[in-house]
Design a protein around this motif. Sequence first.
Motif: not given
Lengths: 634, 529, 551, 99
Positions: A104, A108, A250, A351, A355, A467-468, A470
Motif C-alpha cells: 500500500y 501512498y 500506513p 487504509l 485512501s 493501494m486498493t 491491499p
Amino acid sequence: METLIGLLVAAPLLGAGVLLTGGRRLDRTGHLLGTLLSLLSFVFGAVLFVNMLGKDADQRALHSHLFTWVPVDGFQAQVGFQLDQLSMTFVLLITGVGTLIHVYSIGYMAHDERRRRFFGYLNLFLAAMLLLVLADNYFLLYAGWEGVGLASYLLIGFWQHKPSAATAAKKAFIVNRVGDIGLSVAIMLMFTTFGSFAFADVLPKAQDASATQHATVTGIGFMLLLAACGKSAQVPLQSWLGDAMEGPTPVSALIHAATMVTAGVYLITRSGAIFNAAPDAQTAVVTVGAVTLLFGAIVGCAKDDIKKALAGSTMSQIGYMIMAAGLGPIGYVFAIMHLVTHGFFKAGLFLGAGSVMHGMNDEVDMRRYGGLRKYMPITFITFGLGYLAIIGFPGLSGFFSKDKIIEAAYAKGGTEGWILGSAALLGAAITAFYMTRVMLMTFFGEKRWQPDAEGHEPHPHESPSSMTIPMIILAFGSVFAGALFSLNSRFVHWLEPVTGHSEGDSPVSAGTVTAATMVCLVIGVGIAWLMYGRRSVPAVAPRGSLLTRAARRDLLQDDFNHVVLVRGGEHLTRTLVYLDHSLVDGVVNGTAASVGGLSGRLRKLQNGYVRSYAVSMLGGTAVLVAATLLMRAV
Amino acid sequence: MSFPLLTVTAVVPAAGAVITAAVPAARKTAAKYTALLFSLATLVLAIVALVRFDPDGDRYQLTESHAWIKDFGLRYELGVDGIAVTLIALTALLIPFVMLAGWHDADPLEDTNRRWRPTQGFFALILLVEAMVVLSFEATDVFLFYIFFEAMLIPMYFLIGGFGDRAHAGGEEEAARQRSYAAVKFLLYNLAGGLIMLAAVIGLYTVTADQLGTGTFSLQEILAARGAGKLDIATDTERWLFLGFFFAFAVKAPLWPLHTWLPNAMGESTAPVAVLITAVVDKVGTFAMLRFCLQLFPDASKWATPVILVLAVISIIYGALLAVGQRDIKRLIAYASVSHFGFIILGIFAMTSQGQSGATLYMVNHGISTAALMLVAGFLITRRGSRLIADFGGVQKVAPVLAGTFLIGGLATLSLPGLAPFVSEFLVLVGTFSRYPVLGIIATLGIVLAALYVLVLYQRTMTGPVKAGIEGMADLKARELLVVAPLIALLLFLGVYPKPITDIVNPSVHHTLSDVHKTDPKPALEAKK
Amino acid sequence: MSASLTGTAVHSLWTVAAPADKFPAPHIEYAQLSPVLIVFGIAALGVLVEAFVPRKNRYTAQVAVAAVGLAAAFAATVALAEKGYGTTKAHIAAMGAVAVDGPALFLQGTILLVGLVALFTFAERRLDPRAHGSRVDSFAAQGSAIPGSEQEQAAVRAGFTSTEVFPLLMFAIGGMLVFPAANDLLTLFVALEVFSLPLYILCALARRNRLMSQEAAVKYFLLGAFSSAFLLFGIALLYGYAGTVSYAGIASVVDGTAPMTPALADTTGNDALLLIGLAMVAMGLLFKVGAVPFHMWTPDVYQGAPTPVTGFMASATKVAAFGALLRLLYVVLPGMRWDWRPVMWGVAIVTMLAGAVIAVTQTDVKRLLAYSSIAHAGFILAGVIATTPSGISSVLFYLAAYSFVTLGAFAVVTLVRDAGGEATHLSRWAGLGRRSPLVAAVFAVFLLAFAGIPLTSGFAGKFAVFKAASEGGAMPLVIVGVISSAIAAFFYIRVIVLMFFSEPRPDGPTVAVPSALTSTAIALGVAVTLVLGLAPQYFLDLADKAGVFVR
Amino acid sequence: MNPANYLYLSALLFTIGAAGVLIRRNAIVVFMCVELMLNACNLAFVTFSRLHGNLDGQVIAFFTMVVAAAEVVVGLAIIVSIFRSRHSASVDDANLMKL
C-alpha cells in the motif's frame, strides 16, 4: 526449521540495514526491496505454519538458541527464539498485514522523496515486532519491545519538518518509556525471585511461587500490566495514541492499529501463568480494559479527525482484548482472536481512511468530506465492510470475536462478571454509534469539501491499485476471518496448548448475549443515523455538550498531563537548574569567596608601619612565652 | 624479565607527546599526523595487552615491579586485571578519534608569532593525558597511582583553558573568561580532592609502617598482609582513610554534589576535550573506587555504602533533570554524564557481580556513546558557531546524516536495547535491585528522564522547520564520518555481543567481591529451599 | 631564686672564680672548618680587591674570586662529608663552638650551592639596558648617592657599579655557614649578626626603585635588630639557667645529667628562666624563617630588595635559620619536647594558613612569592615538629628542594621587564605565555613545584615532611597542611592562568634575554626541580645519612 | 646586695627599650632603644656570670658590644641614606610598601 525462525527476523532486519545505510543510490528501488523482504519473511512464516500444522498439538513449539547475550554469573541473558501457536499467530498477522501495508505504501508514499527511509523504518519495525513475539525470554522480549517503540517513534515523526509530528513522536516514545519501567522492573523481580527470566523457567514455576512469594508474583503482574498499558495505549497511558496519528496513514494502520499496540495483549496472554497466579493483578487488568474500552469509545464519538476517531476506536477495541486477557483462561483465546480480526478490519479501515485522504489532498476533517461513496467506490466498499466488521454485524469477523469476549466477561461470574459484561455491551453500542458516524460523515450526505491551504479544490478519485488491492485483501479478511476461526472453535483448539482454555459458567446463555449485542448495535446505529444521517452535518463543529467538548479533548487527559506533568516538570527542572547554580555551586564559590575576603582582611594587617610589625612581633613573643609557661603549668 | 608491555604502552604516547611538541611551528599537519600515529601505536599495544591477558589467569597480569623512591615506600608497580585492561583499551581506542575530531580545533586563527604553537601543544597534551591515564589504570601501587592521578590534571587543565571552542554567545572576550574560569574550577576541585587523598595516602603509609615495619603502598603486599592477618587497620582509621580516598574519586567521577565543575569544563572546552574529560579522565575516578576503595578498605566501604548509594541515585535523577533543563547542548550532555556516572557508582557499590560487571561495562559503553554524541554535537556546533539549542532547528532536513548519527548517539545515551549502554545499564539496575530494590526502582525512573532529555534535544535541534543560520549547513565530511561510523559500529556490536568484555571482566569482579566478602543474593525461590 | 641567693653564696662564688691560668690555649681544627674559613678568607680578599683593583676590572675580579671561593668551599664540604665527618667522625670543633656533623655539612653544602647560583644572578649584567655604554647589574651605581640626585647621575655616567655586593654576599654566606653549625648560643648569635648585617646593606642597593629598596633595608634592619635583641635576652636567660651557653652543657643541665653546683641548683630550681629563654631564642629564629606572627618583614623586604638579593635571602636564609632551629630543638632541648612541641604546632598551623590565605589577594609577584615562602616555612615547621630522624632528613631535603625552586623563580622575575625595570605587578604578566612560551613554561614549572604537584621537587619535599609529621603523630598538621596547600594552589594557578589564558597586552613587558649567568641559574633551578621530583632517592639517602646531630 | 635586683633592672631596661621601639618614630631613637635592649642583655649576662661564677657571661658581654657596634655602623649607614633621600628619619614615613 529452527534456522528459519532466525531468518524470519533477519530478513526485515537486513532490509532495514541496507535501506538506512544504503544512501541515495537505493532511492529508486528501495521500496521494492523493502516490500520483497517483508514478503519473504511472510513466506518463511507461512512455511513454518504449514510445518507446524503438520505436527500434533503439543509438539508444535519450536525452540532455537542463537547465542548468549549477557553472561554475568547468575544473570544469563540468552538470545533464543520460541515459536509456538501464539507466536505463530502473531508472526502471520505481522508479516501478512505488514506486507500488505508495504505494498500500500508504495503508492501512498510515491511522492515522498524520503520513501526509501520510510521503508527502512517499516522493515525495522517488522524485525523488532517479530523479535518481540518470538523471544523465548523476557529480556529479549524487552529488546523487541523497545525496538518497536523506536520504530514507532521514527515513523510517527517521519514528517519531522512538521513540529506537531516531531512532538507526537517524542510523546509516544516517552509515554512508552514509562510503561517500559514496568517491564524492566518485572524482569528484575523475576530475576531476584526465579533467578531467571526465560519463559521456560518463570511461567511453570509461577503457580507454586505464588504460594511462598505471592506478593512478588502479584507485583510482577502489576508491572507487566503497566508495560502493557504503555504499549497498548490503555488508561492511564493512552494519551499518546491520538497524537500518533500524525504519522503517515500506513503507519497508523500497521503499527497503531494492527500490530504494535496489541503487543500489550500478547504480553499479558504470554504471561498468563503469572496472572493466573495473581488474581489481584487480573482484576487490575480487567478494570483497565473495561475503563479503556469505554474511554476510547467515548473519545471516538467526538473526534472529527477521521484518523483520531479511528484511533479512539482502536483504543477501545484493545480495551476489549485486554479485558478478555484479564479474564484468564476463559478469555485469552478470544483476546487473541479479536486481536487478529481487529488487525484485519482496523487496518482495512485505516487504509481506507488513508485512501480517502489521498483523494482529498490530505484533508482529515470528516466535516469536510461527505458523499464520497460515488467518487471512490472501492474505498467505500472495503471501508464499509470493515465498518460492518467492527460494529459486529452478524456473520462478519467482528461479530464472532467481540461476541465471545462479551460472553466471556459474563462468564467471569459474580458481580464482577455482570459489570464487565455490561460495560462490554455498552461499549458495543457506542462503537456502533461512532463508526456509523464516521461512515455517514465520510461517504454519505452532501459534499462539504473545502479548498486546502494552498487553495486547491479537492478532486476525489480512486487510489491506485497498489493501494486498493491491499484494502480489498484486508476486507476479505475482515469479512471471513471470524467465521473461519469460530467454525467448530478452530481457534480455541489452536491456541489451547499455549494459553489453556476454560469455558467458565456464564450466568446468561450465549444466545441472550448475542441478542443483547444485536439490540445495542441497532440502538447505536440508530442514534447515529438520527444525528448524522437525517440531519445535515455542519461544516464547523457545534460547541456541543460538556461531555462532547471533554471527549474532543481526550476527556481532558492531555490537559491533565500538560498541567501536572509538563508544567510541573518544567518548574521542577527550572528550580533545580537555579539551585544547582546558586546552592550547590554557590557553596563552592562561596567558600572561595570567603577565603578571598578573609585574605583581603588579613592583608590590612600588613599596613607598612615598622612599629606595628614590631608590635605583632612583641605580641607573638608574649604569646610564645605564655604558651610555653602554660604548657608546663598544665 | 619479560617485555615490559605495560610500561611501553604508557611510554609510547608520552614519547609521542614530546616529539609532537618538538615539531616546528610551520609544520602543523606533520605534528597532527605524528600524534595520530603515536596514538594508533598505543592502540595496537593496548590491543596486544588485551589479547595477552588471560581471564582465568592471575588476578594481576603483565606485572612489573621496580623500586622507585624507597623512602616514600613508592614502588613502580604495574599490573592489570580484567577491568584495567579493558579501560586501557577503551582509552587507547578513543584517543585517535578524539584527535581526528579535533583535527582543526587548535589551528591558530592567524600566525601570531613563531614561538606560539597551539596545534603542537594541543596534540602533545592529548597524548600526555593518554599516557598518564593509562599509567593510572596500570598502577598497582597506591602512591604511584596517586602521582599520575594528580599529574594528569595539569595537561587537562591546559587543554580546557587553552583550547575552548570558538563558538560562544558572549564573544571572544567572554569566551576566554568563561574558559579560564572553567579550567581553574576543574583544577581546584580535583586538586582539593587530590590533596585530601594525599593526607589519606600518607595516613595509609603510617598505618602500614606501624604494622608491617616498613611502610608500603603496594596493593599486592597490602592485600597479602591483610590476608595473612599481619595488617589490621583500626575501624576508625580505615573509615577516615576510605573517606579521604573516596572524596578524591567522587570529585573526579563526579558524584553529586561534587559535580558542578563538569558542566563548566565540558561546556567551555572543545568537544574532543570534553570527550577526553568525561569518557577517559573521569573513568579513572570510578575505576579507582573499584580498585582502591573497595580493595584497601572493604569494611569501611561496606560501612559507607548506604550513603554512597543514595548519593549515586540522587546523581542519576538530579543529573537527568538538570539535563532536561539545559539550554546549551554541551552542558546538557555534561549533566547527562553526571547521571550516567551515578549509574556507574551505583553499580560499583551495589556489591553484586551484576552491578560491578555492569559498572565496568558501563564505563566502556558510556565512553563510546558519549564520544559519539559529543563529537557529533561538536561538528554541529562548529558548523553553526553556537552551542545554544535555541539556535538550531530542522537540521535533519539539510544534513540528514549528521542528524542520523546524532540520533543514534542519543539513543545510545538513553540506552536503547541493541546499543551497548543498554546492557550495562540494565546490569547495574538488576545488580542494585537484587540487593536494594527500592533504590533500584528509583534509579529505573532515570530511563524515562534520559528519554526525555535526549529526545527533547533531538526535537529542538534536528526536527521542525529549518531555522535561520541552518540553511547552508553541510552534512558530515569524510573525516567526520570516519570518526563517527566506527564508534556507532562498536556501539551496535557491543550492544548485541558484549560477551568478549564480560568474559574478561567477570573474574576480576569476583576477586573484588571476595575482597569485600560479598556474594550475590540468592533468588528468593532457591533461598526458600 | 632571689630569696635563696644569700650573701655567703655569692662570696663563695668569688673564691671559686676561675683564675687566669685556667684559660686553655684555643685549639682549632682548621681542616674541618675549611669551608667556613675559605669563604671568610675570600670575603676579606674581596674587600682588598675593592680597595686596590682598578674600578674597570673589579667586577671581573670580584666575580671570579667569589666563584672560585664558593666552589672551593663546596669542594671542601664534599671532601669532609666523604671523609665521614658527616656520619662516623662527626664531632664538635673549635673549642665546642662549631659542630661538624651531618646536618651541618648538608646544609653548608646547600648554602654554598645556593650562594654560587645566587652569585650568578648578582653578576648578571645584560638585563638592564646599557647605561652610558657600560653594562650594569641590578645594584645601585653608588649606594651612598641620593636617589635621583646629580651625584647619582654622575656615578651612573661614570659607569660606577657597587661591586661591594660580592664581598657582602660572601660575608653573608660565611655567617650562614656557621649559623646551622653553631654549637653554642654565643656562636649562634654572632653568626646570626654576621649574615644579617650584610643582607641589610644588600637590601638597600637596588638600582631601580631605590626608595623602596632603602625602605626595605630600614624595615629589615630595625626589625632584625629588634628580634636579635630578643634572641640575645633569651640566650642570657638560658645562660642564667644552665650556667653555660654550649648546647651540650644546657642539654645536660636540662635532663639533669650535669654535675650539680649550688648555684646551678639555685637557678635550675626555677624553670621560668629556661622556658622564657627558650621562647625568646625560638622567636629570634622564627623571625629569620619568617614564621607567623614574626613574618611581617618578609613581604615588604622581599618586594623592596633587589630581586637577586631577594632570591638569595628567600632561599639561603631559610636554609640556615631552619638548620639552627633544628639544632636548637634537637640538641639543646630534646628533653623539653613536651614543652615546645605544642607551641610549635600552633606556630606551624598559623603560618601555613596565614601564608596561603593572605597570598590569595596579592597583586605583586615578589610579594606573592614572599607569602608563599611563609606558607612553605609552615610546611617545613611541620617536619621540624616530627622530632624523629625522618623529621630531620625530611626537613633537610625540603630545604634543598625549596631553595633552588625559589632561586629559579626569582631569577625568572628578573627577566620580565619594562621601562621602569622589572615588571612585578601581576597584571603586567598577562599573556606572557603567548609572547615567550619558554619563560612562561619555566615559571609555570616553578609554580607547580611550589604548589606541590607530583613529579616536581615540591611534591617530594611536601610528601617527605608530611610523612614525617604523620609518623611523629601530627596527623592534624598534615590535614591543615593539605588544606592550605589547596588554598595555595589557587594563587599559583592564578598566575598560570594569567600567563597562558589571558590575551597579551599591547604595552606588555618585554622578556630580556639573559646572559649565560642567569640562564645557568634558571636552568639549574629547573633541573633540580625535576630531578628531585622524579628521582629523589639519592638525595633522600644523603639527607638520611646526614640526619644525625652530634652532641 | 642581692644580685637578683640586677636581673630585675636588666629586665626593666629591656622592657623600656622594647617599649621605645614601639613608641618612638625617629629611626635613630628606635635604634637607640634596640641598643638599650642589647645592653639590658649585657647586664643580665654579667649578673648571671657572677651567679654561676664563670666568666662566660662576661666574655659574651664583650662580644655583644662588638656586635652592637657593628650594628650601629650598618644601621646608621642605612638610616642616614634614607634620611638623605627622604629628608625624614621617621619610620612611619617609610611606608611605600604595604598590604
